[in-house]
Design a protein around this motif. Structure first.
Motif, short mmCIF file in Angstrom:
data_model
loop_
_atom_site.label_atom_id
_atom_site.label_comp_id
_atom_site.label_asym_id
_atom_site.label_seq_id
_atom_site.Cartn_x
_atom_site.Cartn_y
_atom_site.Cartn_z
N VAL A 223 0.96 -1.13 -0.10
CA VAL A 223 0.18 -0.16 0.15
C VAL A 223 1.02 1.06 0.12
CG1 VAL A 223 -1.56 1.40 1.35
CG2 VAL A 223 -1.86 -1.16 1.08
N GLU A 224 1.97 1.35 0.81
CA GLU A 224 2.80 2.32 0.83
C GLU A 224 3.38 2.67 -0.43
OE1 GLU A 224 6.71 3.89 3.64
OE2 GLU A 224 5.81 2.14 3.92
N ALA A 225 3.95 1.50 -1.02
CA ALA A 225 4.72 1.47 -2.37
C ALA A 225 3.76 2.00 -3.55
CB ALA A 225 5.25 0.10 -2.74
N LEU A 226 2.46 1.63 -3.52
CA LEU A 226 1.51 2.02 -4.33
C LEU A 226 1.14 3.55 -4.53
CD1 LEU A 226 -1.26 -0.81 -4.13
CD2 LEU A 226 0.34 -0.11 -6.32
N ASP A 227 1.16 4.22 -3.21
CA ASP A 227 1.15 5.60 -3.05
C ASP A 227 2.52 6.51 -3.26
OD1 ASP A 227 -1.41 5.32 -2.53
OD2 ASP A 227 -1.23 5.16 -0.54
N ALA A 228 3.80 5.78 -3.58
CA ALA A 228 4.86 6.38 -3.51
C ALA A 228 5.05 7.49 -4.73
CB ALA A 228 6.07 5.39 -3.49
N ASP A 229 5.86 8.20 -4.94
CA ASP A 229 6.01 9.07 -6.16
C ASP A 229 6.69 8.34 -7.38
OD1 ASP A 229 5.05 11.13 -4.91
OD2 ASP A 229 7.07 11.83 -4.27
N TYR A 230 7.52 7.42 -6.96
CA TYR A 230 8.29 6.61 -8.18
C TYR A 230 7.10 5.76 -8.91
CZ TYR A 230 8.53 3.04 -4.36
OH TYR A 230 8.18 2.24 -3.38
N THR A 231 6.02 5.19 -8.13
CA THR A 231 4.92 4.36 -8.94
C THR A 231 3.77 5.37 -9.70
OG1 THR A 231 4.81 2.98 -6.73
CG2 THR A 231 2.95 2.95 -8.25
N ARG A 232 3.88 6.68 -9.15
CA ARG A 232 2.76 7.73 -9.90
C ARG A 232 3.81 7.91 -11.15
NH1 ARG A 232 2.29 10.19 -4.86
NH2 ARG A 232 0.36 9.54 -3.89
N THR A 233 5.07 8.16 -11.01
CA THR A 233 5.86 8.51 -12.15
C THR A 233 5.85 7.25 -13.23
OG1 THR A 233 7.40 9.76 -10.87
CG2 THR A 233 8.18 9.12 -12.87
N ALA A 234 5.89 6.14 -12.84
CA ALA A 234 5.90 5.10 -13.78
C ALA A 234 4.53 4.80 -14.48
CB ALA A 234 6.38 3.64 -12.86
N ILE A 235 3.47 5.27 -13.66
CA ILE A 235 2.23 5.14 -14.20
C ILE A 235 2.13 6.13 -15.24
CG2 ILE A 235 -0.26 5.36 -13.83
CD1 ILE A 235 0.14 4.23 -11.26
N LEU A 236 2.68 7.59 -15.11
CA LEU A 236 2.50 8.55 -15.98
C LEU A 236 3.36 8.41 -17.09
CD1 LEU A 236 2.50 11.69 -13.47
CD2 LEU A 236 0.66 10.98 -14.61
N LYS A 237 4.36 7.69 -17.09
CA LYS A 237 5.47 7.49 -18.38
C LYS A 237 4.64 6.27 -19.33
CE LYS A 237 9.82 7.89 -16.21
NZ LYS A 237 11.03 7.33 -15.89
N GLY A 238 3.42 5.75 -18.70
CA GLY A 238 2.52 4.85 -19.62
C GLY A 238 3.08 3.52 -19.48
N LEU A 239 3.73 3.07 -18.52
CA LEU A 239 4.21 1.55 -18.36
C LEU A 239 3.02 0.81 -18.10
CD1 LEU A 239 7.51 2.06 -16.22
CD2 LEU A 239 7.08 1.79 -18.49
N PRO A 240 2.91 -0.56 -18.76
CA PRO A 240 1.71 -1.34 -18.27
C PRO A 240 1.80 -1.61 -16.95
CG PRO A 240 3.19 -2.24 -20.14
CD PRO A 240 4.13 -1.15 -19.56
N PRO A 241 0.55 -2.12 -16.31
CA PRO A 241 0.09 -2.23 -14.77
C PRO A 241 1.28 -3.37 -14.36
CG PRO A 241 -1.94 -1.84 -16.03
CD PRO A 241 -0.79 -2.19 -17.07
N HIS A 242 1.41 -4.40 -15.14
CA HIS A 242 2.11 -5.56 -14.62
C HIS A 242 3.67 -5.24 -14.25
CE1 HIS A 242 2.97 -6.13 -18.89
NE2 HIS A 242 4.01 -6.57 -18.68
N VAL A 243 3.98 -4.11 -15.21
CA VAL A 243 5.57 -3.77 -15.23
C VAL A 243 5.54 -2.94 -13.98
CG1 VAL A 243 7.36 -2.36 -16.12
CG2 VAL A 243 6.01 -3.98 -17.53
N VAL A 244 4.59 -1.88 -13.71
CA VAL A 244 4.70 -1.17 -12.60
C VAL A 244 4.71 -1.95 -11.18
CG1 VAL A 244 3.42 0.66 -11.43
CG2 VAL A 244 3.67 0.70 -13.77
#
Length: 335
Positions: A223-244
């Motif tokens: 839960v903490e990692a899902l709310d982290a900045d690096y996770t949001r950055t990876a999502i904004l880069k358009g990475l697939p969900p399984h890669v994130v």
């Protein structure tokens, strides 16, 4: 370019030195802990009620024979003399001679420890992946019925004492359904599948106890990692969900869980007195229990100290994993 490279090299060597210093401090504390444990173990053995010679020879033995036996095994010497002699022999690899079996203690300890390690390792290999998967799955469904179900089931199983879950499992699967053997010790010459079949019932109470704890740690980290900045950055880069999930979330979320699970491995080997007794398993916990009943002090003291060494080694390995794999702790250890 050369200046930058030298700076990076000095930083890496400085981090390695800080990690080495941290681990050296932990090792020194572990040695002090083991020394204090040896004092407590020896004192606890001496405080047990009853006479050693009387326990060995029986209640009807002559008093002179009891006194002669106490003198022979050194039970009538001053406590400090007994402790110094015991710890000196122990440091040289001599665990003493059993009062009951009249044989060296070390082979009994080694055999019992190997059996407990087999049971603990099997439980560890089952509950750690299961707990991590349950925690991650609950975190990915945070707030939904699946999250609540995993959390409630895990916490409910954790608070049930081992002897309760063990008795229920024996009655259901061993007595009523007759699906599994109720004794953990396989017959001599049994193959690996048959040995694993005998260990299924003893492993299940351990899985029940540790599943909720490990799943809760994995859920909190995810839960903490899902709310982290690096996770949001990876999502904004358009990475697939399984890669994130696999490359960014789990890589950081499961680190605390791995190190905590390493500390629990010590308990899975040395804290199984109830499970080993109920399932008639010849492990280190059962050996300590029987030695205490028979007032076999050399066996009792060597067994308890061996368990302490297992706990200490497990905690040291957990600290080493944590500080080595977590870069933030490497920096913090320098402060």
């Amino acid at each position: 370019m050369s200046t930058t490279a030298s700076t990076v090299t000095r930083g890496a060597s400085g981090n390695a030195a800080r990690v080495a210093g941290f681990l050296a401090t932990r090792l020194a504390l572990a040695l002090v802990t083991l020394w204090l444990l040896s004092v407590l173990v020896f004192a606890g053995g001496q405080l047990l009620p009853g006479d050693v010679g009387r326990a060995i020879l029986g209640p009807l033995a002559d008093a002179r024979a009891v006194a002669a036996l106490n003198h022979q095994i050194g039970a009538d010497r001053p406590l400090l003399t007994q402790y110094m002699q015991w710890i000196g022999h122990l440091l040289h690899g001599d665990m003493g001679t059993s009062y009951v079996f009249r044989e060296p203690v070390a082979p009994f300890i080694g055999s019992a420890l190997a059996n407990s390690a087999k049971l603990g390792l099997l439980a560890f290999c089952v509950v750690v992946p299961l707990g991590m998967a349950g925690g991650v799955w609950a975190a990915l469904n945070e707030g939904r019925w699946l999250d609540r179900t995993i959390s409630i089931v895990g916490l409910s199983a954790t608070v049930v004492p081992e002897f309760v879950s063990s008795i229920v499992l024996i009655l259901v699967f061993g007595v009523w359904l007759r699906w599994l053997p109720i004794e953990a010790s396989a017959p001599p010459g049994a193959g690996v599948p048959e040995q694993l079949r005998h260990l299924i019932l003893p492993v299940l109470p351990l899985v029940f106890i540790f599943f909720g704890y490990i799943a809760r740690m994995a859920r909190a980290g995810t839960v903490e990692a899902l709310d982290a900045d690096y996770t949001r950055t990876a999502i904004l880069k358009g990475l697939p969900p399984h890669v994130v999930i696999f490359r960014h979330v789990l890589r950081n979320a499961l680190l605390p869980t791995i190190t905590v699970a390493a500390t629990q491995f010590g308990y899975m080997i040395g804290g199984l007195v109830v499970v080993e007794t109920l399932f008639h398993y010849e492990g280190i916990g059962s050996l300590i229990y029987n030695a205490a009943k028979a007032k076999d002090f050399p066996m009792l003291e060597a067994g308890v100290l061996t368990v302490g060494v297992v706990y200490t080694v497990a905690n040291f390995v957990a600290d080493a994993l944590h500080v080595t794999l977590n870069p933030r702790l490497r920096v913090r250890s320098a402060e």
